[in-house]
Structure formats: structure tokens, C-alpha cells
Design an enzyme around this catalytic site. Sequence first.
Site, PDB file in Angstrom:
ATOM      1  CG  ASP A  17      37.087 -41.242   8.587  1.00 49.51           C
ATOM      2  OD1 ASP A  17      37.756 -42.348   8.500  1.00 49.51           O
ATOM      3  OD2 ASP A  17      37.621 -40.246   7.847  1.00 49.51           O
ATOM      4  NE  ARG A  27      48.025 -39.020  10.149  1.00 42.22           N
ATOM      5  CZ  ARG A  27      47.219 -40.040   9.676  1.00 42.22           C
ATOM      6  NH1 ARG A  27      47.256 -41.123  10.165  1.00 42.22           N
ATOM      7  NH2 ARG A  27      46.360 -39.837   8.425  1.00 42.22           N
ATOM      8  NE  ARG A  77      43.000 -46.790   4.651  1.00 43.00           N
ATOM      9  CZ  ARG A  77      42.919 -45.485   4.870  1.00 43.00           C
ATOM     10  NH1 ARG A  77      43.768 -45.166   6.171  1.00 43.00           N
ATOM     11  NH2 ARG A  77      42.493 -44.488   4.388  1.00 43.00           N
ATOM     12  CB  CYS A 119      46.896 -47.844   7.655  1.00 40.37           C
ATOM     13  SG  CYS A 119      45.335 -48.323   7.957  1.00 40.37           S
ATOM     14  CE  LYS A 131      42.953 -36.263   8.241  1.00 46.04           C
ATOM     15  NZ  LYS A 131      43.608 -37.053   7.373  1.00 46.04           N
ATOM     16  CG  ASN A 132      40.027 -36.824   5.000  1.00 43.24           C
ATOM     17  OD1 ASN A 132      41.382 -36.890   5.458  1.00 43.24           O
ATOM     18  ND2 ASN A 132      39.326 -37.885   5.208  1.00 43.24           N
TER      19      ASN A 132
HETATM   20  C1  UD1 Z   1      39.431 -41.712   2.754  1.00 42.38           C
HETATM   21  C2  UD1 Z   1      39.585 -40.940   3.928  1.00 42.38           C
HETATM   22  C3  UD1 Z   1      39.563 -41.821   5.034  1.00 42.38           C
HETATM   23  C4  UD1 Z   1      38.169 -42.497   5.111  1.00 42.38           C
HETATM   24  C5  UD1 Z   1      37.900 -43.113   4.039  1.00 42.38           C
HETATM   25  C6  UD1 Z   1      36.429 -44.080   3.991  1.00 42.38           C
HETATM   26  C7  UD1 Z   1      41.117 -39.208   2.877  1.00 42.38           C
HETATM   27  C8  UD1 Z   1      42.568 -38.849   2.927  1.00 42.38           C
HETATM   28  N1  UD1 Z   1      41.142 -40.355   3.866  1.00 42.38           N
HETATM   29  O1  UD1 Z   1      40.540 -42.680   2.788  1.00 42.38           O
HETATM   30  O2  UD1 Z   1      39.742 -40.944   6.141  1.00 42.38           O
HETATM   31  O3  UD1 Z   1      38.223 -43.438   6.332  1.00 42.38           O
HETATM   32  O4  UD1 Z   1      38.231 -42.267   2.714  1.00 42.38           O
HETATM   33  O5  UD1 Z   1      35.869 -43.197   3.949  1.00 42.38           O
HETATM   34  O6  UD1 Z   1      40.465 -38.558   2.495  1.00 42.38           O
HETATM   35  N2  UD1 Z   1      39.869 -49.921  -1.603  1.00 42.38           N
HETATM   36  C9  UD1 Z   1      40.179 -50.714  -2.496  1.00 42.38           C
HETATM   37  N3  UD1 Z   1      41.070 -50.423  -3.499  1.00 42.38           N
HETATM   38  C10 UD1 Z   1      41.679 -49.485  -3.572  1.00 42.38           C
HETATM   39  C11 UD1 Z   1      41.059 -48.318  -3.027  1.00 42.38           C
HETATM   40  C12 UD1 Z   1      40.263 -48.519  -1.731  1.00 42.38           C
HETATM   41  O7  UD1 Z   1      39.688 -52.066  -2.381  1.00 42.38           O
HETATM   42  O8  UD1 Z   1      42.472 -49.275  -4.538  1.00 42.38           O
HETATM   43  C13 UD1 Z   1      38.777 -50.006  -0.781  1.00 42.38           C
HETATM   44  C14 UD1 Z   1      39.210 -49.815   0.896  1.00 42.38           C
HETATM   45  O9  UD1 Z   1      39.865 -50.908   1.325  1.00 42.38           O
HETATM   46  C15 UD1 Z   1      38.029 -49.687   1.421  1.00 42.38           C
HETATM   47  C16 UD1 Z   1      37.129 -48.664   0.505  1.00 42.38           C
HETATM   48  O10 UD1 Z   1      37.741 -49.112  -0.939  1.00 42.38           O
HETATM   49  O11 UD1 Z   1      37.207 -50.662   1.972  1.00 42.38           O
HETATM   50  C17 UD1 Z   1      37.167 -47.280   0.646  1.00 42.38           C
HETATM   51  O12 UD1 Z   1      38.374 -46.658   0.643  1.00 42.38           O
HETATM   52  P1  UD1 Z   1      38.725 -45.275  -0.012  1.00 42.38           P
HETATM   53  O13 UD1 Z   1      37.462 -44.549  -0.145  1.00 42.38           O
HETATM   54  O14 UD1 Z   1      39.514 -45.336  -0.957  1.00 42.38           O
HETATM   55  O15 UD1 Z   1      39.454 -44.533   1.338  1.00 42.38           O
HETATM   56  P2  UD1 Z   1      40.692 -43.579   1.333  1.00 42.38           P
HETATM   57  O16 UD1 Z   1      40.520 -42.769   0.151  1.00 42.38           O
HETATM   58  O17 UD1 Z   1      42.154 -44.383   1.607  1.00 42.38           O
END
Ligand code: UD1
Length: 439
Positions: free
Chosen positions: A312, A404, A123, A118, A22-23
Site C-alpha cells: 500500500d 475512500r 484478487r 479490482c 481505515k483498514n
Molecule cells: C488488505 C488491505 C489492502 C492491502 C492488502 C495487502 C484491507 C481492507 N485491505 O487487503 O489495503 O493492500 O491487505 O497488505 O485491509 N490472496 C489469495 N487468496 C485469497 C486472499 C488473498 O490468493 O483468498 C492473495 C492476494 O491475491 C494477495 C495476497 O494474498 O496476493 C495478500 O492479500 P490479502 O492480504 O488478502 O489482501 P486484502 O486483505 O484483500
Amino acid sequence: MDKLVIEGGHTLRGTLPISGSKNTALALMAAGLLGDGPTTLENIPNLRDINTFARVIGVTGAEVAFDPVEHVLTVDPTTLEYPEAPYELVKRMRASFYMLGALLGRVGEARVSLPGGCAWGPRPVDLHLRGMEAFGASVALDQGYVVARAPGGRLPGGVFRLEPSSVGATINLVLATVTARGGSRIENAAIEPDVVVFCDALRAMGARIDGVGTRTLEIEGVSSLRPVTFRNASDRIELGTFMIAAALAGAPGETVRLSHADPGHLGEAFTEAFLRTGAGFQPGPDFVEVVAPEEIRPVSIETAVYPGFPTDLQAQWTVLMTQASGNSKIIDNVYFDRFKHIPELRRMGVNAIVIGNEVVIEGKIPIQGAQVMSTDLRASVSLVLAGLVAEGETHVLRIYHLDRGYENLENKLAAAGIPIRRERYDEFADPVLEHPHDA
Ligand code: UD1
């Protein structure tokens, strides 16, 4: 609404096929927006998130065609007219925020709703926004929307360091810079397989990205990208989930096979932890064989970025540990408050307590079937796993969360010997009392 009803105590056996990731698929769909014609993506799972993102793309005037039976999806961006992503869709799925990078990369401007929080907490997207600015975009907030523009239609490029490393921000920033006027460097980039496969697809389209799979991505912008046909990876989180299901509910000594898998995407930490439970794990080129142990040994884990233990799979691991021969601890270092499944599991008799970003789990606890509520995707599947080993029936309500991200979950489990069915229910109906007080 739909719920899943699982009869506990049955043995999982046979073969379960793993669907496309999915991701990764979401990132590939966004990449498809950068091509000069229709890009065809294979092995795309038929999931709510995929259909939501197809609608997000459709809003721009670009065309998406999806054959959910063949699992083939085509993105044709040549008709793209409106560079925007509305709140109504972005709020349903945060990955819609990839439209920011994709639209900046495609047409040099974007108006994309900011995602909200979320189910398990805030997030942020600050890294996405600061990264776009570092690469030369003007970024402003307008009534809940991010409005971003590349001067002269193409970003100049630059250097940006992600702290912490972020999957989504890496993908968004790569989308925005592969067609930049100049070069860009992303430091502390994510190396999750989703990012690697996504970059491979862009490279097949003609993008110049060096360092894929390392912490530093060097991108040299190109003026156009060609459409391609590309095969999506298999879902590593579904694979890990079914490995845990097999360890929990398989017959000790008997092999459960997980086919159409990419075992190399699991990451060392997960496979090591899995082996330490005493379960058998034999990876093949595109399958994994798992043997449930006689006794599950307790294994404490800490989540981390790849190749660390995936956040995850943390909720599912909790359920495995409730059946272990001793106590264990789980720490989530990626999302500090991703524990909405714990109160529901406690209703099933699980003895687990949350302290900060840690959960302490008592092993060898008999689980009882109950009505439980899904709160997010991975939390919901952990309730299904608990249902496999529960005494009696488990009713997992609000499974739109599961839909989802898990394709055909109940059919896959049913084919592997688990009595599980989907039922409709009315969430607001009065309870049917077995012993009405007013009789
Ligand atoms: C993706 C995955 C999700 C998974 C996550 C972590 C998808 C669609 N989703 O989510 O299933 O749980 O990776 O492996 O691929 N952060 C910040 N600022 C930002 C962005 C992120 O501080 O602008 C922090 C987040 O709060 C978190 C960490 O970075 O603590 C990692 O998050 P991130 O890798 O960005 O997760 P997603 O890409 O949203």
C-alpha cells in the site's frame, strides 16, 4: 465529479494529523457485529469506505450510528435479521466480504456476494472460502453469491493454513470461529497491525484467541461476546504517505511533524528504507518527526507481508524515487500488477518502466504538472505526491478513489502550506481549446 488541483513547488511544513486506520476500522466494525449489544468504536475516520461498510451492515437490520465529527461509530447487532450482503455494495468495496465471517459467527449463516476483480487485477477469495469449509461450514455458490451455513448454527472448528498469508482471510476466519462450538487453528496467519488490533478488540469482548501477532492463531470458541468501547489504531499507510510527502516536499533540515501516529505500526522494512534515503526520522510515542534530506538517495524496495515493505506504500515510494539522485527498482511481490499509476506518472514526465512485477525508475527527473486520472486509492495519492514537486499545476481527476481512504487530504496538506483545492468538473464536457481550429 471532483478533482484536486495542486500547485507544485511549495514547501510542506508544520504538523499533519494522522486519522484513524481505515483498514483496521473495517475489521473492527465487523467485530462489532458479534457483540451482545452496541459496540462503540472511537477514532473512526470519515471515509467513503467506512460509510459504505456502515450501509452493508445496515442491510442486515443491524444498526450503525456514525458521528463523523467526533469520529465515533456504534454498531448494534441486536436487531440483525437478514444475514446477507448485496452485490451492489460488495462490488464497491471488497472488505464487505468480512460479512461472510461476521454473519457465520453471529447467526451461523450468510449470503454474501462474491466480490469481482479490482482496478489492478484479480484478487481471489479462495482462501476465505476454503478456510470456512475447513472450519466446518457448508459453502455453495448461488448466482454470484456465496451461501454459507454452520451446522446447527455454530461452526465445529478445525485447522486451516493460509498460503499465501492473507490479511482479509485471517480477519474473516477469526470472525467466523471466535464463537464456534470448538477450537480452531489458523496457520500462517497475517500479523499486520490491522489484524493484531482487531484481535485485541475481540479479546476485550471476551474472545479466546492465543498467538495474536504470531503466525499461528489458536481460537477457542465462546458462546457469546460482550459489547465494548474500543479505540481504533492510527492509519499506518496515511502515516507512511505523509512521511514520503515530507521527504519530497519538506525543506531540507526542517522538521515536519506527523501527530496522532502509531509509529510502531510502520514495520521495519519501511522505516529502514526511509532512513536509507537520507531523510530524518524520529518516532515519538504518538508522533513522528521527519526531516527532508538535502539529496534523496535511491533505495530499491520489494513489497512483502508485514513487517515487510507494505504494498500500500509502493506507488508513493515510486514518486519519492523519481526525485532520488540515482535509479532504483521496485518489486511488488504481493500484487503482481499494481502499477496503474505508472502510465499516469509518465504523462507527468516520469521515466519509469514496468517489467513484470518490477518498476525501474530513473532518478532526478523533473516532474511536470498535467491532468492525470486516479485509478485506485494508493495510485491516486501517488499522483498527488507527484503534484507536490511538479512544475505548475497538477489536476488529479476522479478523486472518489482518494476519498475512500484519505480523510481530509486537501485540508491537511493546505494547512501544511501546500496550495491545493478541490474542484468540481464534468468528466464528459468537451475540451475548452485555447486556440480553436475553427475560429
Ligand atoms: C488488505 C488491505 C489492502 C492491502 C492488502 C495487502 C484491507 C481492507 N485491505 O487487503 O489495503 O493492500 O491487505 O497488505 O485491509 N490472496 C489469495 N487468496 C485469497 C486472499 C488473498 O490468493 O483468498 C492473495 C492476494 O491475491 C494477495 C495476497 O494474498 O496476493 C495478500 O492479500 P490479502 O492480504 O488478502 O489482501 P486484502 O486483505 O484483500
